[in-house]
Design a protein around this motif. Structure first.
Motif, PDB file in Angstrom:
ATOM      1  N   PHE A 289       0.840  -1.206   0.000  1.00 46.32           N
ATOM      2  CA  PHE A 289       0.000   0.000   0.000  1.00 46.32           C
ATOM      3  C   PHE A 289       0.870   1.250   0.000  1.00 46.32           C
ATOM      4  O   PHE A 289       2.096   1.164   0.039  1.00 46.32           O
ATOM      5  N   ALA A 290       0.226   2.376   0.005  1.00 44.37           N
ATOM      6  CA  ALA A 290       0.954   3.626  -0.186  1.00 44.37           C
ATOM      7  C   ALA A 290       1.684   4.104   1.058  1.00 44.37           C
ATOM      8  O   ALA A 290       2.630   4.863   0.962  1.00 44.37           O
ATOM      9  N   VAL A 291       1.265   3.683   2.229  1.00 43.41           N
ATOM     10  CA  VAL A 291       1.897   4.228   3.429  1.00 43.41           C
ATOM     11  C   VAL A 291       3.015   3.308   3.932  1.00 43.41           C
ATOM     12  O   VAL A 291       3.061   2.133   3.618  1.00 43.41           O
ATOM     13  N   THR A 292       3.896   3.864   4.708  1.00 40.29           N
ATOM     14  CA  THR A 292       4.982   3.093   5.297  1.00 40.29           C
ATOM     15  C   THR A 292       4.830   3.162   6.804  1.00 40.29           C
ATOM     16  O   THR A 292       5.256   4.107   7.439  1.00 40.29           O
ATOM     17  N   PRO A 293       4.174   2.175   7.390  1.00 38.21           N
ATOM     18  CA  PRO A 293       3.905   2.246   8.819  1.00 38.21           C
ATOM     19  C   PRO A 293       5.132   1.872   9.654  1.00 38.21           C
ATOM     20  O   PRO A 293       6.078   1.267   9.151  1.00 38.21           O
ATOM     21  N   ASN A 294       5.082   2.227  10.915  1.00 33.86           N
ATOM     22  CA  ASN A 294       6.040   1.719  11.895  1.00 33.86           C
ATOM     23  C   ASN A 294       5.390   0.506  12.552  1.00 33.86           C
ATOM     24  O   ASN A 294       4.181   0.486  12.751  1.00 33.86           O
ATOM     25  N   VAL A 308      10.067  -6.777  17.398  1.00 32.55           N
ATOM     26  CA  VAL A 308      10.556  -5.460  17.040  1.00 32.55           C
ATOM     27  C   VAL A 308       9.747  -4.426  17.811  1.00 32.55           C
ATOM     28  O   VAL A 308       8.561  -4.626  18.065  1.00 32.55           O
ATOM     29  N   SER A 309      10.406  -3.357  18.215  1.00 31.78           N
ATOM     30  CA  SER A 309       9.690  -2.327  18.949  1.00 31.78           C
ATOM     31  C   SER A 309       9.532  -1.104  18.061  1.00 31.78           C
ATOM     32  O   SER A 309      10.376  -0.804  17.213  1.00 31.78           O
ATOM     33  N   ILE A 310       8.459  -0.403  18.268  1.00 30.65           N
ATOM     34  CA  ILE A 310       8.125   0.706  17.384  1.00 30.65           C
ATOM     35  C   ILE A 310       9.141   1.835  17.495  1.00 30.65           C
ATOM     36  O   ILE A 310       9.395   2.548  16.536  1.00 30.65           O
ATOM     37  N   LEU A 311       9.765   1.938  18.641  1.00 27.42           N
ATOM     38  CA  LEU A 311      10.744   3.015  18.816  1.00 27.42           C
ATOM     39  C   LEU A 311      11.940   2.807  17.896  1.00 27.42           C
ATOM     40  O   LEU A 311      12.511   3.763  17.379  1.00 27.42           O
ATOM     41  N   ASP A 312      12.306   1.531  17.695  1.00 24.77           N
ATOM     42  CA  ASP A 312      13.405   1.257  16.771  1.00 24.77           C
ATOM     43  C   ASP A 312      13.043   1.671  15.358  1.00 24.77           C
ATOM     44  O   ASP A 312      13.892   2.048  14.564  1.00 24.77           O
ATOM     45  N   PHE A 313      11.762   1.586  15.052  1.00 26.78           N
ATOM     46  CA  PHE A 313      11.297   2.039  13.740  1.00 26.78           C
ATOM     47  C   PHE A 313      11.390   3.547  13.635  1.00 26.78           C
ATOM     48  O   PHE A 313      11.850   4.097  12.642  1.00 26.78           O
TER      49      PHE A 313
END
Ligand SMILES: *[C@@H]1O[C@H](CO)[C@@H](O)[C@H](O)[C@H]1NC(C)=O
Ligand SMILES: *[C@@H]1O[C@H](CO)[C@@H](O)[C@H](O)[C@H]1NC(C)=O
Ligand SMILES: *[C@@H]1O[C@H](CO)[C@@H](O)[C@H](O)[C@H]1NC(C)=O
Ligand SMILES: *[C@@H]1O[C@H](CO)[C@@H](O)[C@H](O)[C@H]1NC(C)=O
Ligand SMILES: *[C@@H]1O[C@H](CO)[C@@H](O)[C@H](O)[C@H]1NC(C)=O
Length: 762
Positions: A289-294, A308-313
């Protein structure tokens, strides 16, 4: 009761385990058989084992689905001799709830494969299915039949789902209808709906579920795909007050996806692998899709296992590709998974949100959050997650008090629950679901392996339109369909005016086809042009008009030693009727549009030049184009010689027929890409019928057209086919980045109402 005394006495004889001086006993499997089916045990007969009954398709275990071996060595629920365990025929909810019509045949109860038909009283019109069959999953096929007549209400009669009772019979703005499920059926969906100004009902249609009702993978794909795609589509920030409600992540916003997978029960290596595959397949799908989520991904039982933790993203330490490796590498010690703490996973996500908020400060209000949980809902530690979910809501909603019914920030949070397991604790799970606009609670059969396919299919849903270049490169299926899924934009063009000319083209919007200008002669008319696209309506599309680039003039350099001059060899064909988009028919991405930026994951505000830099990076850029062959097309691979290699490449034009100039650039302007020859690799060469086709590059799941096949120095293949270049043959492809003003003047034209214009970048 005599029976249970007997039971304790019997179990005591079998005490096998000594722990801390106490005697621990196993459960026994005496009298546990199920008539018509079989059972499995999660941990043999030890304390804590779960006995799971299985029945053939069309049947379900009755009176109970599972039994658990308790600390006192007894099964709960205990087997009852007067109510022996057996496989019962699947039943569907009562369809005799139709108002203003008849259901036939009238029956007390309806079983799997039973058919029903619906007829309205005179003066009433039927919407929904006139015929429904009771399915294996205890749901009726088709949609709720509704008999209504026009009473001038703003909203249409929302009907009554099988097994339900509705209160509320007026359907004007602000009017509400409420539903309950009869008997002890479970209501899934909205129990209350309100009629909006735009004639739509809020929420989603409720359905009544038995404990043996489940959603098929197909239903889940469709409903989840439809629901989550709203979160995954970006919109220009605009004043979005029409249409009642809106789910929008603005392009400035950030999408955070939190995935929690329960691995506590019956955790075998197999089950764990399946869960990993399912999550990976979900992420892969989302990435098209068009978005790049964390992402934040956790597996959980009594403790949390971090993938994986979102902060690392947010830090940029993790990316989509490192996430995939981490998923593959991820293992846990499966021994240590007694107990389930469902609250812990919500608390972990809440903590992550708090950290994001701390960092983002005011920007937090642009963050959207999607939580996806896979669990059976059986927890024995940590208490109910409901208070934590309330805190999550508060954080995301920012304490906005809901004025009336619609929470102003409710678009910023979705919690999806995939209830999956032998026994599902709906009462605990259903209240955890948050979000509007589409189904959020899914009740699935106890096979996590199904999930992978379910997620694999969410994008194939035909209604995911507007994503250019999306394709499916799996090789399964009939040859022709494989090619159509992989190149859903390819179009065959035939011009029949005196002679017969064949070209290729590419679908660039539902109304337009891009091809070469030289496919047309000056006296061709739209009715001479045949466009072949199999979209399930007509294969041969009628052409409304075609437009050549205004600077295309094949005779422009006759006196300068170039007999046929192909600069600006580009044309757009407009169809009479738009093409129906599906996974077999879909536009390709073209340079310098906003959509292409999204497909390439370029940041907002990026320019046309950024796309070109990304797509044409090297001095020998690998590109592809197609040639017509049985069963549909085949892909030719070429290397565009750029930079230092370009001069050598175009020099071969001097050997071409009709070229007498001494300067190759007279014939091959900077608007062309040059391919062919045998170094550094052996390129394929274009054949006559390949003209006008897209020269493209795949980027993840998306295809971007960079140029189109125009002309070459030699004709090595008149009949088409997969032909390799010789040492001196060269092809020249018109670089679309050089003709953007032409593309924009038509495809981006905002001063017309016949079609939706594409958005072009600077
Ligand atoms: C169940 O018993 C079998 C045979 O005794 C054994 O191989 C297996 O490991 C046991 N499974 C569990 C989960 O304890
Ligand atoms: C409904 O299904 C039951 C069970 O299979 C069957 O006995 C009955 O004849 C069916 N009724 C109709 C009308 O088909
Ligand atoms: C994954 O495992 C491979 C091989 O076992 C290793 O080379 C790689 O560094 C690991 N990757 C991550 C992100 O841990
Ligand atoms: C929301 O309310 C809670 C409790 O009333 C408070 O602790 C919190 O700081 C508030 N949050 C915001 C964003 O105002
Ligand atoms: C591609 O299409 C095949 C066949 O229709 C389907 O089984 C598969 O799930 C699809 N894969 C993707 C990634 O869309």
């Amino acid at each position: 009761m005599g029976f249970s005394i007997h039971w304790i006495w019997f179990a005591a004889l079998l005490c096998l385990h000594y722990m801390g001086g106490e005697v621990w006993c196993d459960c026994t499997d005496n009298d546990m058989q199920i008539e018509g089916g079989h059972y499995t045990l999660t941990k043999n007969l030890t304390i804590g084992t779960m006995l799971v009954y299985n029945c053939p398709e069309g049947y379900y275990p009755y009176p109970t689905l599972t039994r658990l071996c308790q600390l006192d060595s007894r099964w709960r629920p205990a087997p009852k001799r007067f109510l022996p365990q057996r496989c019962r025929l699947v039943e569907c909810p009562d369809p005799n709830v139709l108002e203003n019509g008849n259901v036939s045949p009238p029956q007390e109860r309806y079983f799997v494969r039973n058919e029903t038909t619906y007829e309205c009283y005179s003066g009433y019109k039927l919407r929904g299915s006139a015929k429904r069959t009771c399915g294996f999953n205890a749901k009726w096929t088709g949609s709720t039949p509704i008999c209504s007549r026009d009473a001038g209400d703003v909203c249409a009669d929302p009907g009554i789902p099988a097994g339900a009772t509705r209160s509320g019979n007026v359907f004007d703005i602000g009017d509400k209808v409420k539903y309950i499920c009869n008997g002890n059926l479970l209501l899934v969906g909205s129990k209350e709906r309100m009629c909006l100004e735009n004639g739509q009902w809020t929420g989603i249609e409720p359905a009544c579920y038995y404990r043996h009702t489940y959603d098929t993978p197909m239903e889940v794909s469709k409903a989840f795909g439809g629901s989550i795609k709203d979160s995954l589509t970006t919109y220009e920030p605009t004043d979005d007050t029409q249409e009642g409600r809106k789910i929008r992540i603005s392009k400035d916003g950030t999408l955070n996806i939190y995935i929690g997978v329960d691995i506590s029960e019956s955790i075998t290596e197999e089950h764990f692998k399946d869960a990993k595959h399912a999550v990976k397949s979900l992420i892969t799908k989302i990435s098209s899709f068009a978005v790049t989520p964390n992402y934040d991904i956790r597996f959980f039982s009594s403790e949390i296992f971090k993938v994986v933790s979102i902060l690392d993203f947010l830090d940029g330490t993790d990316t989509l590709s490192s996430l995939k490796t981490k998923m593959d590498n991820f293992t846990i010690d499966t021994k240590n998974t007694a107990g389930t703490d469902l609250n812990l996973v919500f608390e972990t996500f809440l903590e992550q949100m708090a950290l994001i908020k701390q960092r983002a400060q005011d920007g937090f209000k642009e963050h959207r959050h999607v939580i996806i949980i896979f669990t059976d809902g059986a927890y024995n530690m940590g208490g109910s997650p409901s208070p934590t979910v309330a805190k999550i809501k508060n954080m995301v909603y920012m304490n906005h008090t809901s004025a009336g019914h619609i929470q102003p920030r409710e678009d910023y949070l979705d919690i999806y629950v995939f209830a999956i397991g032998a026994e599902i604790y709906d009462d605990d799970l259903k209240p955890l679901v948050v979000g509007t606009g589409g189904q959020h609670y899914f009740r699935m059969k106890n096979e996590i392996g199904h999930l992978e396919n379910t997620f694999d299919n969410i994008i194939d849903a035909d209604e995911v339109v507007g994503l250019c270049g999306l394709h499916n490169a799996t090789t399964a299926g009939k040859d022709k369909d494989v090619a159509k899924r992989k190149y859903p934009w390819v179009v065959f063009i035939i011009v029949q005016n005196g002679g017969l000319r064949k070209c290729l083209g590419s679908l660039v919007t539902p109304e337009f086809i891009l091809t070469a200008a030289h496919c047309f002669k000056f006296d061709d008319l739209p009715e001479h042009v045949q466009v072949e696209i199999e979209d399930g309506v007509y294969t041969n599309k009628k052409v409304k008009k075609f437009t050549l680039h205004p600077d295309y003039n094949v005779n422009a350099k006759v006196n300068d030693g170039v007999k046929e001059f192909y600069d600006y060899d580009v044309a757009l064909i407009e169809l009479e009727d738009y093409v129906r988009i599906s996974y077999l028919v879909r536009p390709i991405c073209i340079p310098c549009t906003l959509e292409t930026s999204d497909a390439l994951r370029l940041p907002r505000g990026s320019k046309c030049k950024d796309q070109e830099d990304l797509l044409l990076k090297t001095h020998s850029e690998k590109l592809s184009f197609l040639t017509k062959t049985e069963p549909l097309v085949a892909e030719k691979i070429v290397y565009a010689k750029r930079g230092d290699s370009r001069d050598e490449c175009i020099s071969h034009v001097l050997t071409a027929q009709g070229i007498t100039t001494k300067n190759p650039k007279d014939a091959v302007t900077d608007n062309f890409l040059c391919t062919g020859g045998r170094t550094p690799q052996r390129d394929h060469i274009a054949c006559t019928g390949d003209s006008g086709g897209a020269v493209f590059k795949d980027y993840d799941y998306r295809t971007i057209q960079i140029a189109l096949v125009s002309w070459g120095t030699k004709n090595l293949c008149d009949g088409g086919g997969m032909v390799e270049s010789d040492a001196t043959s060269r092809d020249f492809h018109l670089n679309l980045f050089r003709v953007v003003p032409f593309l924009k003047s038509i495809l981006g034209n905002e001063e017309q109402e016949d079609y939706a214009p594409l958005k072009f970048l600077d």
